[in-house]
Design a protein around this motif. Sequence first.
Motif, PDB file in Angstrom:
ATOM      1  N   MET A   1       0.864  -1.168   0.078  1.00  0.00           N
ATOM      2  CA  MET A   1       0.013   0.034  -0.104  1.00  0.00           C
ATOM      3  C   MET A   1       0.988   1.254   0.026  1.00  0.00           C
ATOM      4  SD  MET A   1      -2.660   1.266   3.003  1.00  0.00           S
ATOM      5  CE  MET A   1      -1.216   2.171   3.991  1.00  0.00           C
ATOM      6  N   ALA A   2       0.668   2.315  -0.578  1.00  0.00           N
ATOM      7  CA  ALA A   2       1.451   3.390  -0.780  1.00  0.00           C
ATOM      8  C   ALA A   2       1.310   4.211   0.467  1.00  0.00           C
ATOM      9  CB  ALA A   2       0.738   4.606  -2.003  1.00  0.00           C
ATOM     10  N   ASP A   3       2.470   4.859   0.789  1.00  0.00           N
ATOM     11  CA  ASP A   3       2.386   5.530   2.239  1.00  0.00           C
ATOM     12  C   ASP A   3       1.906   7.129   1.903  1.00  0.00           C
ATOM     13  OD1 ASP A   3       5.596   4.043   2.631  1.00  0.00           O
ATOM     14  OD2 ASP A   3       3.600   3.377   3.594  1.00  0.00           O
ATOM     15  N   ASP A  29      -7.809  15.133   3.812  1.00  0.00           N
ATOM     16  CA  ASP A  29      -6.426  15.001   3.175  1.00  0.00           C
ATOM     17  C   ASP A  29      -6.819  14.651   1.613  1.00  0.00           C
ATOM     18  OD1 ASP A  29      -3.483  13.313   3.631  1.00  0.00           O
ATOM     19  OD2 ASP A  29      -3.708  15.356   2.812  1.00  0.00           O
ATOM     20  N   ALA A  30      -7.192  15.445   0.683  1.00  0.00           N
ATOM     21  CA  ALA A  30      -7.591  15.137  -0.602  1.00  0.00           C
ATOM     22  C   ALA A  30      -7.373  16.402  -1.499  1.00  0.00           C
ATOM     23  CB  ALA A  30      -9.088  14.923  -0.751  1.00  0.00           C
ATOM     24  N   ILE A  31      -7.314  16.160  -2.659  1.00  0.00           N
ATOM     25  CA  ILE A  31      -7.291  17.282  -3.686  1.00  0.00           C
ATOM     26  C   ILE A  31      -8.498  17.383  -4.429  1.00  0.00           C
ATOM     27  CG2 ILE A  31      -4.922  17.661  -3.484  1.00  0.00           C
ATOM     28  CD1 ILE A  31      -4.585  16.036  -5.988  1.00  0.00           C
ATOM     29  N   ARG A  32      -8.859  18.515  -5.056  1.00  0.00           N
ATOM     30  CA  ARG A  32     -10.206  18.846  -6.023  1.00  0.00           C
ATOM     31  C   ARG A  32      -9.628  19.678  -7.182  1.00  0.00           C
ATOM     32  NH1 ARG A  32     -15.329  22.061  -4.590  1.00  0.00           N
ATOM     33  NH2 ARG A  32     -16.672  21.295  -6.175  1.00  0.00           N
ATOM     34  N   LYS A  33     -10.303  19.373  -8.230  1.00  0.00           N
ATOM     35  CA  LYS A  33     -10.389  20.358  -9.578  1.00  0.00           C
ATOM     36  C   LYS A  33     -11.708  19.932 -10.259  1.00  0.00           C
ATOM     37  CE  LYS A  33      -7.371  21.586 -13.321  1.00  0.00           C
ATOM     38  NZ  LYS A  33      -5.817  21.286 -13.907  1.00  0.00           N
ATOM     39  N   VAL A  34     -12.348  21.273 -10.612  1.00  0.00           N
ATOM     40  CA  VAL A  34     -13.294  21.033 -11.460  1.00  0.00           C
ATOM     41  C   VAL A  34     -12.993  21.527 -12.820  1.00  0.00           C
ATOM     42  CG1 VAL A  34     -15.774  21.982 -11.704  1.00  0.00           C
ATOM     43  CG2 VAL A  34     -14.784  21.689  -9.442  1.00  0.00           C
ATOM     44  N   TYR A  35     -12.786  20.648 -13.818  1.00  0.00           N
ATOM     45  CA  TYR A  35     -12.613  20.919 -15.253  1.00  0.00           C
ATOM     46  C   TYR A  35     -13.919  21.227 -15.968  1.00  0.00           C
ATOM     47  CZ  TYR A  35      -8.323  18.043 -14.395  1.00  0.00           C
ATOM     48  OH  TYR A  35      -7.058  17.539 -13.872  1.00  0.00           O
ATOM     49  N   ILE A  36     -13.641  21.958 -16.875  1.00  0.00           N
ATOM     50  CA  ILE A  36     -14.783  22.535 -17.812  1.00  0.00           C
ATOM     51  C   ILE A  36     -14.382  22.187 -19.226  1.00  0.00           C
ATOM     52  CG2 ILE A  36     -16.486  24.531 -18.499  1.00  0.00           C
ATOM     53  CD1 ILE A  36     -15.173  25.894 -15.854  1.00  0.00           C
ATOM     54  N   PHE A  37     -15.139  21.318 -19.920  1.00  0.00           N
ATOM     55  CA  PHE A  37     -14.879  20.978 -21.334  1.00  0.00           C
ATOM     56  C   PHE A  37     -15.860  21.936 -22.279  1.00  0.00           C
ATOM     57  CE2 PHE A  37     -11.838  17.671 -20.534  1.00  0.00           C
ATOM     58  CZ  PHE A  37     -12.059  17.482 -19.176  1.00  0.00           C
ATOM     59  N   ALA A  79      -5.122   4.280   2.446  1.00  0.00           N
ATOM     60  CA  ALA A  79      -4.143   5.293   3.118  1.00  0.00           C
ATOM     61  C   ALA A  79      -4.954   6.437   3.937  1.00  0.00           C
ATOM     62  CB  ALA A  79      -2.997   5.664   2.429  1.00  0.00           C
ATOM     63  N   ASP A  80      -6.180   6.726   3.499  1.00  0.00           N
ATOM     64  CA  ASP A  80      -6.920   7.691   4.113  1.00  0.00           C
ATOM     65  C   ASP A  80      -6.249   8.903   3.919  1.00  0.00           C
ATOM     66  OD1 ASP A  80      -8.144   8.623   7.458  1.00  0.00           O
ATOM     67  OD2 ASP A  80      -8.990   8.671   5.449  1.00  0.00           O
ATOM     68  N   LEU A  82      -3.503  11.496   1.083  1.00  0.00           N
ATOM     69  CA  LEU A  82      -2.837  11.837  -0.153  1.00  0.00           C
ATOM     70  C   LEU A  82      -1.523  10.919  -0.234  1.00  0.00           C
ATOM     71  CD1 LEU A  82      -3.306  15.463  -0.507  1.00  0.00           C
ATOM     72  CD2 LEU A  82      -4.337  13.779  -2.003  1.00  0.00           C
ATOM     73  N   THR A  83      -1.437  10.104  -1.387  1.00  0.00           N
ATOM     74  CA  THR A  83      -0.025   9.429  -1.627  1.00  0.00           C
ATOM     75  C   THR A  83       0.303   9.757  -3.154  1.00  0.00           C
ATOM     76  OG1 THR A  83      -1.174   7.511  -2.741  1.00  0.00           O
ATOM     77  CG2 THR A  83      -1.134   7.452  -0.508  1.00  0.00           C
ATOM     78  N   SER A  84       1.504   9.022  -3.255  1.00  0.00           N
ATOM     79  CA  SER A  84       2.012   9.270  -4.663  1.00  0.00           C
ATOM     80  C   SER A  84       1.296   9.026  -5.762  1.00  0.00           C
ATOM     81  CB  SER A  84       3.381   8.838  -4.633  1.00  0.00           C
ATOM     82  OG  SER A  84       2.939   7.274  -4.623  1.00  0.00           O
ATOM     83  N   LEU A  85       0.086   7.968  -5.663  1.00  0.00           N
ATOM     84  CA  LEU A  85      -0.810   7.741  -6.658  1.00  0.00           C
ATOM     85  C   LEU A  85      -1.639   8.792  -7.001  1.00  0.00           C
ATOM     86  CD1 LEU A  85      -1.658   4.226  -5.136  1.00  0.00           C
ATOM     87  CD2 LEU A  85      -0.170   4.871  -7.310  1.00  0.00           C
ATOM     88  N   ASP A  86      -1.946   9.636  -6.030  1.00  0.00           N
ATOM     89  CA  ASP A  86      -2.950  10.888  -6.326  1.00  0.00           C
ATOM     90  C   ASP A  86      -2.088  11.977  -6.999  1.00  0.00           C
ATOM     91  OD1 ASP A  86      -3.577  10.074  -3.002  1.00  0.00           O
ATOM     92  OD2 ASP A  86      -5.125   9.833  -4.827  1.00  0.00           O
TER      93      ASP A  86
END
Length: 123
Positions: A1-3, A29-37, A79-80, A82-86
Amino acid sequence: MADLLTREERQEHLIPLGEAGWGAVPDRDAIRKVYIFPNFIEAWGWMSRVAIWCEKWNHHPEWRNVYRTVDVTLATHDADGLTSLDIKLARKMDALASASTAARYQSDISEPIACLCEPDPRR
Ligand SMILES: C[C@H](O)[C@H](O)[C@H]1CNC2=NC(N)=NC(=O)C2=N1
């Protein structure tokens, strides 16, 4: 599992994502972005291209599509936080958005990403 990302990793990797339109999710502990196409089909096509990478990396977003917008939240559930996968998936999402369409993003939707770069007193 990622640290979970260390403080140094957060400084190094989250700040550039903040400059690309990613923000912090309040109280997570999360990131967010709203894309507009340009339209729904462009949004759906982008999601389809991203989905291939999600399956390849076994790492999946929390996302909501309404017409031509895609509201994306990234965190590593195992991991509950942010990890490198995010970081990897956020960069891939941005690369696929800039390569394929005149995607824009909403900039007023999150807290500044810098608040994720300090150790969390809750942990
Ligand atoms: C069993 C577990 O669901 C899988 O290893 C993957 C699937 N995709 C995932 N995606 C995300 N964002 N976090 C995870 O912890 C995760 N785990």
